[in-house]
Write an enzyme that holds these catalytic residues in place. Structure first.
Site, PDB file in Angstrom:
ATOM      1  N   ASP A 164      39.217  49.070  37.166  1.00  0.00           N
ATOM      2  CA  ASP A 164      37.863  48.531  37.288  1.00  0.00           C
ATOM      3  C   ASP A 164      36.938  49.697  37.633  1.00  0.00           C
ATOM      4  O   ASP A 164      36.405  50.360  36.750  1.00  0.00           O
ATOM      5  CB  ASP A 164      37.870  47.431  38.354  1.00  0.00           C
ATOM      6  CG  ASP A 164      36.569  46.663  38.390  1.00  0.00           C
ATOM      7  OD1 ASP A 164      35.549  47.193  37.923  1.00  0.00           O
ATOM      8  OD2 ASP A 164      36.548  45.528  38.886  1.00  0.00           O
ATOM      9  N   ARG A 217      48.434  35.146  41.269  1.00  0.00           N
ATOM     10  CA  ARG A 217      49.243  36.211  40.655  1.00  0.00           C
ATOM     11  C   ARG A 217      50.325  35.634  39.751  1.00  0.00           C
ATOM     12  O   ARG A 217      50.749  36.256  38.785  1.00  0.00           O
ATOM     13  CB  ARG A 217      49.931  37.051  41.731  1.00  0.00           C
ATOM     14  CG  ARG A 217      49.013  37.920  42.558  1.00  0.00           C
ATOM     15  CD  ARG A 217      49.844  38.866  43.401  1.00  0.00           C
ATOM     16  NE  ARG A 217      49.118  39.403  44.535  1.00  0.00           N
ATOM     17  CZ  ARG A 217      48.355  40.481  44.513  1.00  0.00           C
ATOM     18  NH1 ARG A 217      48.202  41.152  43.399  1.00  0.00           N
ATOM     19  NH2 ARG A 217      47.738  40.909  45.600  1.00  0.00           N
ATOM     20  N   GLU A 260      49.634  50.494  36.152  1.00  0.00           N
ATOM     21  CA  GLU A 260      48.662  49.644  36.852  1.00  0.00           C
ATOM     22  C   GLU A 260      48.430  48.352  36.080  1.00  0.00           C
ATOM     23  O   GLU A 260      48.678  48.297  34.868  1.00  0.00           O
ATOM     24  CB  GLU A 260      47.324  50.387  36.932  1.00  0.00           C
ATOM     25  CG  GLU A 260      47.096  51.146  38.212  1.00  0.00           C
ATOM     26  CD  GLU A 260      46.751  50.227  39.369  1.00  0.00           C
ATOM     27  OE1 GLU A 260      47.065  49.026  39.319  1.00  0.00           O
ATOM     28  OE2 GLU A 260      46.156  50.717  40.345  1.00  0.00           O
ATOM     29  N   GLY A 314      49.597  44.280  42.095  1.00  0.00           N
ATOM     30  CA  GLY A 314      49.131  43.675  40.847  1.00  0.00           C
ATOM     31  C   GLY A 314      49.959  43.987  39.606  1.00  0.00           C
ATOM     32  O   GLY A 314      50.039  43.184  38.690  1.00  0.00           O
ATOM     33  N   PHE A 366      35.841  38.885  36.456  1.00  0.00           N
ATOM     34  CA  PHE A 366      36.923  38.941  37.431  1.00  0.00           C
ATOM     35  C   PHE A 366      38.077  38.093  36.921  1.00  0.00           C
ATOM     36  O   PHE A 366      37.958  36.881  36.788  1.00  0.00           O
ATOM     37  CB  PHE A 366      36.445  38.448  38.806  1.00  0.00           C
ATOM     38  CG  PHE A 366      37.410  38.804  39.888  1.00  0.00           C
ATOM     39  CD1 PHE A 366      37.404  40.080  40.448  1.00  0.00           C
ATOM     40  CD2 PHE A 366      38.357  37.892  40.328  1.00  0.00           C
ATOM     41  CE1 PHE A 366      38.312  40.431  41.424  1.00  0.00           C
ATOM     42  CE2 PHE A 366      39.271  38.236  41.309  1.00  0.00           C
ATOM     43  CZ  PHE A 366      39.246  39.502  41.854  1.00  0.00           C
ATOM     44  N   VAL A 367      39.196  38.767  36.623  1.00  0.00           N
ATOM     45  CA  VAL A 367      40.330  38.067  36.002  1.00  0.00           C
ATOM     46  C   VAL A 367      41.510  37.946  36.971  1.00  0.00           C
ATOM     47  O   VAL A 367      41.663  38.762  37.882  1.00  0.00           O
ATOM     48  CB  VAL A 367      40.796  38.785  34.712  1.00  0.00           C
ATOM     49  CG1 VAL A 367      39.825  38.561  33.582  1.00  0.00           C
ATOM     50  CG2 VAL A 367      41.003  40.271  34.956  1.00  0.00           C
TER      51      VAL A 367
END
Ligand code: PRP
Length: 183
Positions: free
Chosen positions: A107, A169, A103, A48, A156-157
């Site tokens: 969450d 992504r 990062e 990510g 939720f993104v």
């Protein structure tokens, strides 16, 4: 067959690419000051953080090494499995180094908590944590990050490296997908 594009699945954009770039520039400046005269070991937590990491490093003007590790705990869902899998470790000797863990999002905090505890056993001089997004969660004992780009609500993104089931992504901004895309 009709295939929707990634952009068509977006309900709304939370942060545009311009807002992201401006914030990353500020973070890069702060970290450059912090590590002036040092050579931090910048560690990207794949997958990510890939875009945030490459943008952030290019906004820093100190000397640095880079390495890439891979951790996963979501496995195609929108909630953490509760177990962090280290899929690829760093091969670099961390003893006496200033480590910067980068990062995309915090969450539950499990991933960074796990990684900081693991790397602390390798006797670095310091460990600094940086995340693009920090979710506002009502848990006082959750992992506390040193630097963050934006605080976000519990949604939720996706985009700018963040995925749902490995998709989205590549979106250049951060947004929220339509509910029907979870099915
Ligand atoms: C995501 C994200 C962070 C972690 C944050 O990784 O990239 O590493 O979850 O969540 P937490 O604070 O609840 O631990 P994911 O497991 O989805 O793997 P990915 O980076 O390959 O998408």
């Amino acid at each position: 067959m009709l295939i929707r594009t990634a952009k068509e699945d977006i309900k709304y954009v939370m942060f545009t690419r311009e807002q992201i770039a401006a914030r990353v520039r500020e973070l890069g400046r702060e970290l450059s000051e912090k590590f002036q005269g040092e050579t931090p070991l910048m560690i990207c937590v794949l997958r990510g953080a890939v875009f945030f990491f490459t943008d952030l490093c290019r906004e820093m003007d100190c000397q640095m090494d880079m390495d890439f590790i891979s951790a996963s705990s979501y496995f195609h869902g929108t909630k953490s499995s509760g177990v962090v899998h280290l899929l690829k470790d760093s091969g670099i000797d961390m003893e006496g180094r200033h480590i910067v863990l980068v990062e995309d999002i915090i969450d539950s905090g499990l991933t960074l908590d796990y990684l900081v505890k693991l790397f602390a056993t390798r006797r670095p001089s310091s460990i600094t944590t940086v995340t693009m997004l920090d979710k506002i969660v009502n848990k006082p004992d959750r992992f506390h990050v040193d630097y963050y780009g934006f605080k976000i609500p519990d949604e939720f993104v996706v985009g700018y490296g963040l995925d749902y089931a490995d998709y989205y992504r590549n979106l250049p901004y951060i947004g929220v997908i339509r509910e029907e895309c979870y099915q």
